[in-house]
Design a protein around this motif. Structure first.
Motif, PDB file in Angstrom:
ATOM      1  N   PHE A 159      52.681  16.275 -37.182  1.00  0.00           N
ATOM      2  CA  PHE A 159      53.299  15.690 -38.189  1.00  0.00           C
ATOM      3  C   PHE A 159      52.811  13.879 -38.170  1.00  0.00           C
ATOM      4  O   PHE A 159      52.362  13.833 -37.177  1.00  0.00           O
ATOM      5  N   ASN A 160      53.051  13.541 -39.228  1.00  0.00           N
ATOM      6  CA  ASN A 160      52.843  12.067 -39.183  1.00  0.00           C
ATOM      7  C   ASN A 160      54.297  11.188 -39.059  1.00  0.00           C
ATOM      8  O   ASN A 160      55.282  11.363 -40.165  1.00  0.00           O
ATOM      9  N   GLY A 201      39.779  22.393 -24.392  1.00  0.00           N
ATOM     10  CA  GLY A 201      39.404  23.813 -23.820  1.00  0.00           C
ATOM     11  C   GLY A 201      39.450  23.694 -22.369  1.00  0.00           C
ATOM     12  O   GLY A 201      40.593  23.802 -21.809  1.00  0.00           O
ATOM     13  N   ALA A 202      38.548  24.288 -21.585  1.00  0.00           N
ATOM     14  CA  ALA A 202      38.563  24.341 -20.273  1.00  0.00           C
ATOM     15  C   ALA A 202      38.680  22.926 -19.509  1.00  0.00           C
ATOM     16  O   ALA A 202      39.366  22.734 -18.337  1.00  0.00           O
ATOM     17  N   GLU A 203      38.615  21.996 -20.140  1.00  0.00           N
ATOM     18  CA  GLU A 203      38.704  20.645 -19.556  1.00  0.00           C
ATOM     19  C   GLU A 203      40.048  19.702 -19.882  1.00  0.00           C
ATOM     20  O   GLU A 203      40.060  18.784 -19.710  1.00  0.00           O
ATOM     21  N   ALA A 204      40.872  20.693 -20.717  1.00  0.00           N
ATOM     22  CA  ALA A 204      41.980  20.020 -21.080  1.00  0.00           C
ATOM     23  C   ALA A 204      42.774  19.791 -20.046  1.00  0.00           C
ATOM     24  O   ALA A 204      43.119  20.241 -19.042  1.00  0.00           O
ATOM     25  N   ASP A 205      43.354  18.469 -20.489  1.00  0.00           N
ATOM     26  CA  ASP A 205      44.299  17.669 -19.440  1.00  0.00           C
ATOM     27  C   ASP A 205      45.551  16.953 -20.156  1.00  0.00           C
ATOM     28  O   ASP A 205      46.209  16.149 -19.721  1.00  0.00           O
ATOM     29  N   LEU A 206      45.695  17.418 -21.391  1.00  0.00           N
ATOM     30  CA  LEU A 206      46.800  17.283 -22.261  1.00  0.00           C
ATOM     31  C   LEU A 206      47.774  18.435 -22.818  1.00  0.00           C
ATOM     32  O   LEU A 206      47.004  19.495 -23.003  1.00  0.00           O
ATOM     33  N   ALA A 207      48.840  18.379 -22.624  1.00  0.00           N
ATOM     34  CA  ALA A 207      50.035  19.259 -23.107  1.00  0.00           C
ATOM     35  C   ALA A 207      49.725  19.211 -24.630  1.00  0.00           C
ATOM     36  O   ALA A 207      49.227  18.141 -25.289  1.00  0.00           O
ATOM     37  N   ILE A 208      49.930  20.175 -25.432  1.00  0.00           N
ATOM     38  CA  ILE A 208      49.753  20.122 -27.007  1.00  0.00           C
ATOM     39  C   ILE A 208      50.562  19.011 -27.514  1.00  0.00           C
ATOM     40  O   ILE A 208      50.167  18.419 -28.473  1.00  0.00           O
ATOM     41  N   ASP A 209      51.673  18.918 -27.187  1.00  0.00           N
ATOM     42  CA  ASP A 209      52.576  17.928 -27.599  1.00  0.00           C
ATOM     43  C   ASP A 209      52.046  16.527 -27.366  1.00  0.00           C
ATOM     44  O   ASP A 209      52.083  15.448 -28.098  1.00  0.00           O
ATOM     45  N   GLU A 210      51.480  16.358 -26.369  1.00  0.00           N
ATOM     46  CA  GLU A 210      50.902  15.174 -25.957  1.00  0.00           C
ATOM     47  C   GLU A 210      49.800  14.732 -26.477  1.00  0.00           C
ATOM     48  O   GLU A 210      49.390  13.443 -26.984  1.00  0.00           O
ATOM     49  N   TYR A 211      48.840  15.859 -26.975  1.00  0.00           N
ATOM     50  CA  TYR A 211      47.602  15.896 -27.788  1.00  0.00           C
ATOM     51  C   TYR A 211      47.750  15.317 -29.160  1.00  0.00           C
ATOM     52  O   TYR A 211      47.631  14.278 -29.789  1.00  0.00           O
ATOM     53  N   ALA A 212      49.077  15.787 -29.726  1.00  0.00           N
ATOM     54  CA  ALA A 212      49.528  15.482 -31.140  1.00  0.00           C
ATOM     55  C   ALA A 212      50.029  14.124 -31.146  1.00  0.00           C
ATOM     56  O   ALA A 212      49.747  13.059 -32.052  1.00  0.00           O
ATOM     57  N   LEU A 245      46.948  15.798 -40.494  1.00  0.00           N
ATOM     58  CA  LEU A 245      48.400  16.328 -40.848  1.00  0.00           C
ATOM     59  C   LEU A 245      49.122  14.901 -39.989  1.00  0.00           C
ATOM     60  O   LEU A 245      50.176  14.610 -40.078  1.00  0.00           O
ATOM     61  N   CYS A 246      48.485  14.479 -38.749  1.00  0.00           N
ATOM     62  CA  CYS A 246      49.029  13.452 -37.852  1.00  0.00           C
ATOM     63  C   CYS A 246      48.629  12.024 -38.443  1.00  0.00           C
ATOM     64  O   CYS A 246      49.093  10.895 -37.828  1.00  0.00           O
ATOM     65  N   GLY A 247      48.182  11.948 -39.736  1.00  0.00           N
ATOM     66  CA  GLY A 247      47.781  10.672 -40.375  1.00  0.00           C
ATOM     67  C   GLY A 247      46.885   9.759 -39.519  1.00  0.00           C
ATOM     68  O   GLY A 247      46.833   8.621 -40.061  1.00  0.00           O
ATOM     69  N   ALA A 248      46.016  10.191 -38.757  1.00  0.00           N
ATOM     70  CA  ALA A 248      44.763   9.436 -38.413  1.00  0.00           C
ATOM     71  C   ALA A 248      43.757   9.641 -39.313  1.00  0.00           C
ATOM     72  O   ALA A 248      43.608  10.670 -39.965  1.00  0.00           O
ATOM     73  N   MET A 249      42.858   8.674 -39.651  1.00  0.00           N
ATOM     74  CA  MET A 249      41.783   8.841 -40.336  1.00  0.00           C
ATOM     75  C   MET A 249      40.711   9.716 -39.580  1.00  0.00           C
ATOM     76  O   MET A 249      40.171   9.375 -38.588  1.00  0.00           O
ATOM     77  N   LEU A 250      40.196  10.719 -40.256  1.00  0.00           N
ATOM     78  CA  LEU A 250      39.298  11.625 -39.827  1.00  0.00           C
ATOM     79  C   LEU A 250      37.947  11.127 -39.861  1.00  0.00           C
ATOM     80  O   LEU A 250      37.329  10.973 -40.883  1.00  0.00           O
ATOM     81  N   LEU A 251      37.083  10.859 -38.747  1.00  0.00           N
ATOM     82  CA  LEU A 251      35.580  10.622 -38.897  1.00  0.00           C
ATOM     83  C   LEU A 251      34.924  12.142 -38.411  1.00  0.00           C
ATOM     84  O   LEU A 251      35.084  12.362 -37.138  1.00  0.00           O
ATOM     85  N   GLU A 252      34.248  12.725 -39.308  1.00  0.00           N
ATOM     86  CA  GLU A 252      33.747  14.071 -39.084  1.00  0.00           C
ATOM     87  C   GLU A 252      32.108  14.042 -39.111  1.00  0.00           C
ATOM     88  O   GLU A 252      31.724  13.466 -40.478  1.00  0.00           O
ATOM     89  N   GLN A 253      31.542  14.758 -38.428  1.00  0.00           N
ATOM     90  CA  GLN A 253      29.957  14.984 -38.768  1.00  0.00           C
ATOM     91  C   GLN A 253      29.946  15.660 -40.092  1.00  0.00           C
ATOM     92  O   GLN A 253      30.677  16.446 -40.407  1.00  0.00           O
ATOM     93  N   ALA A 302      46.620  17.478 -46.432  1.00  0.00           N
ATOM     94  CA  ALA A 302      46.836  18.480 -45.547  1.00  0.00           C
ATOM     95  C   ALA A 302      48.245  19.001 -45.479  1.00  0.00           C
ATOM     96  O   ALA A 302      48.523  20.025 -45.312  1.00  0.00           O
ATOM     97  N   THR A 303      49.292  18.144 -45.620  1.00  0.00           N
ATOM     98  CA  THR A 303      50.537  18.554 -45.581  1.00  0.00           C
ATOM     99  C   THR A 303      51.132  19.445 -46.948  1.00  0.00           C
ATOM    100  O   THR A 303      51.737  20.295 -46.771  1.00  0.00           O
TER     101      THR A 303
END
Length: 321
Positions: A159-160, A201-212, A245-253, A302-303
């Motif tokens: 969420f934002n 993925g297998a390299e994840a070092d953040l909990a999902i709440d920390e990622y958001a 959803l979190c309000g960041a501007m998405l830069l995507e290929q 998105a919201t």
């Protein structure tokens, strides 16, 4: 009126490996459905069954269906794993119970994926395509058995909050097997932007709440939509909806898959290559008003259109309506 009963069949752990923590399926599907209150639900984790020594996943799923009597089995398959229920197992369930079956697939960017899906198609009501919507049209025998969907998110997590965004550019995802990601992120860091990159993925070092929370602290976040090692086609990653959803501007290929849900230049910004990424990141950091307009528009879309409620309403209507 009684709510429909949905049995979510998925992996409990990332890559079906208990050492790697909870799978994305738990927040994408279990938590998102729980948040909507649209249906009752139960879960069946096939990797947990295997780890606990159950010799026959199909038999265990049959027992779970007998106990729960679901109206819908929502099956989330894991490509490359041998723990998924079998086509023969689903055929037996279809013969024994009056239940609808949907089967959801990610990483469907090549012919091999569609051939795998086609083995299950006679025994399910719909194949739900999670991230690639163009390839199956080339190889599926009956495209009417396929439906496209974005990846739903738990609204309690993504969420934002309109807070401060001290991070210029972020990327949370695997980089080890992705040369384009390494080059793009390296070029941004070379420009002395405040770039935060964390594993996925297998390299994840953040909990999902920390990622958001990291997304909510980012002015812009990246999404690289090409599969590993320049394999064919592209994917609309879950990161696309998470970021907006979190309000960041998405830069995507640049890719056609994401355009199914979002409009480039309005809801997010596309980049064609690493140099283009570097130039556009610099531009939108220098033009804050333009960046904020795109971020706000993407977040609103998105919201309003791609929420958990919109997703599960669509699934329930299509499968049970």
């Amino acid at each position: 009126m009684a709510k429909s009963k949905i049995l979510i069949v998925a992996e409990k752990w990332t890559d079906c490996d208990p050492r790697q923590g909870k799978s994305a399926a738990q927040h994408n599907f279990v938590a998102s459905l729980a948040a909507t209150g649209l249906a009752e639900y139960s879960t069946f984790f096939f990797d947990e069954m295997a780890v606990n020594g159950h010799p026959d996943i199909d038999a265990a799923l049959m027992t779970a269906c007998q106990a729960y009597e679901p109206d819908l089995i929502f099956l989330k398959m894991v490509r490359g794993a041998d723990l998924n229920p079998t086509a023969a197992g689903l055929a037996k369930i279809g013969q024994k119970f009056e239940t609808k079956i949907s089967s959801l697939y990610g990483d469907t960017f090549d012919e091999d994926a569609i051939q795998w899906i086609e083995r299950y198609t006679p025994f399910v009501d719909f194949n739900i395509m999670q991230d690639c919507y163009s390839v199956y049209h080339q190889y599926a025998k009956d495209v009417s058995k396929y439906m496209d969907a974005w990846t739903p998110q738990d609204p309690a997590t993504f969420f934002n909050n309109d807070g401060l965004r001290p991070i210029d550019v972020s990327f949370v995802g695997s980089v080890a097997r992705y040369p384009d990601r390494k080059i793009g992120i390296g070029m941004l860091a070379y420009q002395d932007f405040n770039v935060v990159q964390r594993g996925g993925g297998a390299e994840a070092d953040l909990a999902i709440d920390e990622y958001a929370q990291l997304l909510r602290q980012s002015k812009m976040t990246l999404n690289f939509s090409r599969p590993v090692f320049d394999e064919p086609s592209f994917q609309c990653k879950g990161r696309t909806i998470e970021a907006t959803l979190c309000g960041a501007m998405l830069l995507e290929q640049t890719n056609l898959e994401t355009r199914k849900w979002l409009e480039p230049g309005v809801d997010y910004v596309e980049f064609d290559n690493e140099r283009d990424l570097s130039e556009k990141a610099a531009y939108y950091l220098a033009h804050e008003d333009e960046r904020q307009i795109i971020a706000t528009t993407g977040c609103r879309k998105a919201t309003e259109m791609y929420s958990a409620t919109a997703y599960w309403s669509m699934i329930i209507e299509r499968m049970l309506g």
